[in-house]
Design a protein around this motif. Structure first.
Motif, PDB file in Angstrom:
ATOM      1  N   ALA A  11      41.802 -56.512  24.427  1.00 58.98           N
ATOM      2  CA  ALA A  11      42.418 -57.837  24.329  1.00 58.98           C
ATOM      3  C   ALA A  11      42.410 -58.547  25.680  1.00 58.98           C
ATOM      4  O   ALA A  11      42.935 -59.649  25.810  1.00 58.98           O
ATOM      5  N   ASN A  34      48.081 -52.661  24.570  1.00 53.96           N
ATOM      6  CA  ASN A  34      49.522 -52.930  24.452  1.00 53.96           C
ATOM      7  C   ASN A  34      49.853 -54.399  24.743  1.00 53.96           C
ATOM      8  O   ASN A  34      51.023 -54.771  24.810  1.00 53.96           O
ATOM      9  N   LEU A  35      48.847 -55.204  24.950  1.00 57.82           N
ATOM     10  CA  LEU A  35      48.981 -56.658  25.150  1.00 57.82           C
ATOM     11  C   LEU A  35      49.822 -57.009  26.388  1.00 57.82           C
ATOM     12  O   LEU A  35      50.364 -58.104  26.463  1.00 57.82           O
ATOM     13  N   SER A  36      49.903 -56.090  27.355  1.00 55.87           N
ATOM     14  CA  SER A  36      50.716 -56.387  28.544  1.00 55.87           C
ATOM     15  C   SER A  36      50.088 -57.482  29.389  1.00 55.87           C
ATOM     16  O   SER A  36      50.789 -58.343  29.920  1.00 55.87           O
ATOM     17  N   GLY A  38      46.837 -58.691  28.152  1.00 59.42           N
ATOM     18  CA  GLY A  38      45.824 -59.218  27.226  1.00 59.42           C
ATOM     19  C   GLY A  38      46.435 -60.199  26.234  1.00 59.42           C
ATOM     20  O   GLY A  38      47.620 -60.544  26.311  1.00 59.42           O
ATOM     21  N   ILE A  53      48.220 -46.870  26.479  1.00 61.36           N
ATOM     22  CA  ILE A  53      47.151 -45.932  26.842  1.00 61.36           C
ATOM     23  C   ILE A  53      47.736 -44.571  27.253  1.00 61.36           C
ATOM     24  O   ILE A  53      47.048 -43.562  27.233  1.00 61.36           O
ATOM     25  N   ARG A  54      49.023 -44.534  27.596  1.00 66.06           N
ATOM     26  CA  ARG A  54      49.636 -43.255  27.980  1.00 66.06           C
ATOM     27  C   ARG A  54      50.141 -42.470  26.778  1.00 66.06           C
ATOM     28  O   ARG A  54      50.604 -41.345  26.928  1.00 66.06           O
ATOM     29  N   ALA A  75      41.382 -50.540  29.502  1.00 64.70           N
ATOM     30  CA  ALA A  75      42.839 -50.702  29.696  1.00 64.70           C
ATOM     31  C   ALA A  75      43.256 -50.186  31.068  1.00 64.70           C
ATOM     32  O   ALA A  75      43.015 -49.026  31.405  1.00 64.70           O
ATOM     33  N   SER A 117      35.115 -48.929  36.020  1.00 65.54           N
ATOM     34  CA  SER A 117      35.506 -48.584  37.386  1.00 65.54           C
ATOM     35  C   SER A 117      35.310 -49.814  38.267  1.00 65.54           C
ATOM     36  O   SER A 117      35.085 -50.924  37.757  1.00 65.54           O
ATOM     37  N   HIS A 190      41.958 -63.945  40.993  1.00 69.46           N
ATOM     38  CA  HIS A 190      40.507 -64.070  41.154  1.00 69.46           C
ATOM     39  C   HIS A 190      40.136 -65.463  41.650  1.00 69.46           C
ATOM     40  O   HIS A 190      40.703 -66.473  41.213  1.00 69.46           O
TER      41      HIS A 190
HETATM   42  N1  NAD Z   1      38.036 -58.426  36.504  1.00 67.23           N
HETATM   43  C1  NAD Z   1      37.336 -57.853  37.468  1.00 67.23           C
HETATM   44  O1  NAD Z   1      36.715 -58.524  38.312  1.00 67.23           O
HETATM   45  C2  NAD Z   1      37.250 -56.331  37.546  1.00 67.23           C
HETATM   46  C3  NAD Z   1      36.548 -55.757  38.620  1.00 67.23           C
HETATM   47  C4  NAD Z   1      36.462 -54.378  38.678  1.00 67.23           C
HETATM   48  C5  NAD Z   1      37.023 -53.591  37.683  1.00 67.23           C
HETATM   49  N2  NAD Z   1      37.708 -54.177  36.670  1.00 67.23           N
HETATM   50  C6  NAD Z   1      38.303 -53.311  35.640  1.00 67.23           C
HETATM   51  O2  NAD Z   1      37.915 -53.807  34.366  1.00 67.23           O
HETATM   52  C7  NAD Z   1      38.939 -53.560  33.409  1.00 67.23           C
HETATM   53  C8  NAD Z   1      39.270 -54.843  32.684  1.00 67.23           C
HETATM   54  O3  NAD Z   1      39.687 -55.820  33.618  1.00 67.23           O
HETATM   55  P1  NAD Z   1      40.133 -57.277  33.154  1.00 67.23           P
HETATM   56  O4  NAD Z   1      39.890 -58.187  34.293  1.00 67.23           O
HETATM   57  O5  NAD Z   1      39.548 -57.541  31.831  1.00 67.23           O
HETATM   58  O6  NAD Z   1      41.706 -57.052  33.032  1.00 67.23           O
HETATM   59  P2  NAD Z   1      42.723 -57.575  31.903  1.00 67.23           P
HETATM   60  O7  NAD Z   1      44.076 -57.438  32.506  1.00 67.23           O
HETATM   61  O8  NAD Z   1      42.311 -58.897  31.406  1.00 67.23           O
HETATM   62  O9  NAD Z   1      42.522 -56.518  30.749  1.00 67.23           O
HETATM   63  C9  NAD Z   1      43.185 -55.269  30.735  1.00 67.23           C
HETATM   64  C10 NAD Z   1      43.654 -54.997  29.322  1.00 67.23           C
HETATM   65  O10 NAD Z   1      44.297 -53.708  29.302  1.00 67.23           O
HETATM   66  C11 NAD Z   1      45.511 -53.826  28.582  1.00 67.23           C
HETATM   67  N3  NAD Z   1      46.443 -52.825  29.104  1.00 67.23           N
HETATM   68  C12 NAD Z   1      47.024 -52.799  30.333  1.00 67.23           C
HETATM   69  N4  NAD Z   1      47.870 -51.758  30.417  1.00 67.23           N
HETATM   70  C13 NAD Z   1      47.820 -51.113  29.229  1.00 67.23           C
HETATM   71  C14 NAD Z   1      48.470 -49.968  28.714  1.00 67.23           C
HETATM   72  N5  NAD Z   1      49.393 -49.289  29.433  1.00 67.23           N
HETATM   73  N6  NAD Z   1      48.179 -49.563  27.469  1.00 67.23           N
HETATM   74  C15 NAD Z   1      47.276 -50.260  26.703  1.00 67.23           C
HETATM   75  N7  NAD Z   1      46.629 -51.350  27.141  1.00 67.23           N
HETATM   76  C16 NAD Z   1      46.905 -51.781  28.384  1.00 67.23           C
HETATM   77  C17 NAD Z   1      45.987 -55.237  28.828  1.00 67.23           C
HETATM   78  O11 NAD Z   1      46.901 -55.702  27.857  1.00 67.23           O
HETATM   79  C18 NAD Z   1      44.674 -56.017  28.820  1.00 67.23           C
HETATM   80  O12 NAD Z   1      44.340 -56.452  27.522  1.00 67.23           O
HETATM   81  C19 NAD Z   1      40.095 -52.943  34.184  1.00 67.23           C
HETATM   82  O13 NAD Z   1      40.031 -51.557  34.012  1.00 67.23           O
HETATM   83  C20 NAD Z   1      39.811 -53.316  35.626  1.00 67.23           C
HETATM   84  O14 NAD Z   1      40.332 -52.371  36.517  1.00 67.23           O
HETATM   85  C21 NAD Z   1      37.837 -55.524  36.584  1.00 67.23           C
END
Ligand code: NAD
Length: 337
Positions: A11, A34-36, A38, A53-54, A75, A117, A190
């Protein structure tokens, strides 16, 4: 038969773009989130299972019931600054959360994992471009938690045959050109969405941290990869694992850096707004230059980033206007060029 893929964090920003591409390629994504950070509305190409996720028991139940061919694990918590102030959150979600997922996968014989990663595992590189063999010395708990997750994956592969492709993203940028999904983080850190906020009048100015770095224009350089290119890499990684391919860790970057000033200029050119910039001191610990050597991804997955920065900015701008309003350059820090 349609193959199911469990997408943790589907999400969120990158996960939702991957779900769209998975569905387009004929897979059935199942989002576990968990939509925290997302959005429920980003889950458009399959069902949403709300869960943390835990929660190993819940993950195990979902994996046993759905029998996905692979898991894509997005996540996570992903704010470097927050990770310094609240490391416990990062060890819990990114560390213990990944452990719970690996255990649930092991127990249910789901042996294909694609992991989000980050280049933050490398810390401050001593040479550029950064290749996968570069020293891994993360300088914040976020990077450390992701490196630990990678190490868990290595050992689960060696002991239990749980194969993984660990994709080390550099800076994700851009949005779905159809604007079905895009970047919407409540705590935005960002660069591109922050500058677009200035163009939309949602912020008065953009802070440029450091203009005295040893780079051509003095501002910091990063490697911006279009989110759709990242999604394509996930499909290639999935194909690799389904075909029985080995565990690998790959950089996802363009192989080319852009400075903060170049990104501001790209936004000005796309939006037609002059962006107010404020030069502030360097942030402690910020490397002045980070860009990837993406050759291994090309060799192993036949993947190469296709979309330049300008396309990422155009796509992000279209999404940003749709999501956050159309008061372009009216107030705040942007004015018509
Ligand atoms: N955006 C970037 O530039 C970037 C760069 C390097 C790595 N990443 C990695 O890519 C992944 C996605 O990044 P993003 O920018 O889409 O972040 P985001 O915050 O938009 O997405 C993360 C998602 O994980 C969910 N989430 C968080 N904690 C959770 C939990 N405890 N249980 C279940 N779901 C949970 C959130 O609700 C969200 O939907 C992450 O792992 C991040 O570390 C992102």
């Amino acid at each position: 038969m349609t193959l199911k893929i469990l997408v943790t964090g589907g999400a969120g920003y990158i996960g939702s773009h991957c779900c769209k591409l998975l569905a387009k390629q004929g897979y059935a994504p199942i989002v576990y989130d968990n939509l925290s950070t997302g959005h429920r509305g980003f889950v458009q190409w399959g069902k949403l299972v709300e869960g943390d996720i835990r929660d190993k028991a819940r993950l195990e139940a979902v994996l046993a019931a759905e029998q996905p061919v692979a898991v894509m694990h997005f996540a996570a918590l992903a704010l470097v600054g927050e990770s310094v102030c609240h490391p416990e959150r990062y060890w819990s979600v990114n560390g213990a959360g990944t452990y719970a997922l690996l255990e649930a996968m092991r127990k249910t014989d789901c042996n294909n994992l694609i992991f989000s990663s980050t280049c933050a595992i490398y810390g401050k590189p001593d040479k550029l471009p950064i290749d996968e063999g570069a020293p891994k010395v993360p300088i914040n708990p976020y990077g450390a938690s992701k490196l630990t997750a990678e190490m868990m994956m290595e050992s689960f592969d060696r002991a239990h045959g749980l194969r993984s492709v660990r994709l080390r993203y550099f800076n994700a940028a851009g949005a779905d050109p159809d604007c079905d999904v895009g970047e919407d983080h409540e705590s935005e850190t960002h660069l591109i969405p922050l500058i677009l906020d200035v163009a939309l009048g949602r912020r008065p100015e953009i802070s440029v941290f450091g203009n005295d770095y040893p780079t051509p224009d003095g501002t910091a350089i990063r490697d911006y990869v279009h989110v759709l290119d990242i999604a394509e890499a996930h499909i290639a990684a999935l194909d690799h694992l389904i075909a029985g391919g080995e565990t690998i860790a790959l950089n996802l970057g363009t192989g080319r850096g852009a400075s903060v000033s170049e990104v501001v200029a790209a936004v000005e050119s796309v939006t037609g707004c002059l962006i107010n910039k404020v030069h502030v001191p360097r942030r402690p610990g910020d490397p002045h230059e980070l860009w990837a050597d993406p050759m291994l991804a090309e060799e192993k997955l036949k993947w190469r980033a296709q979309k330049p920065l300008e396309i990422a900015v155009e796509d992000a701008w279209r999404w940003h206007q749709m999501r956050f309003g159309k008061e372009v350059c009216k107030e705040g820090g942007g004015r018509r060029m």
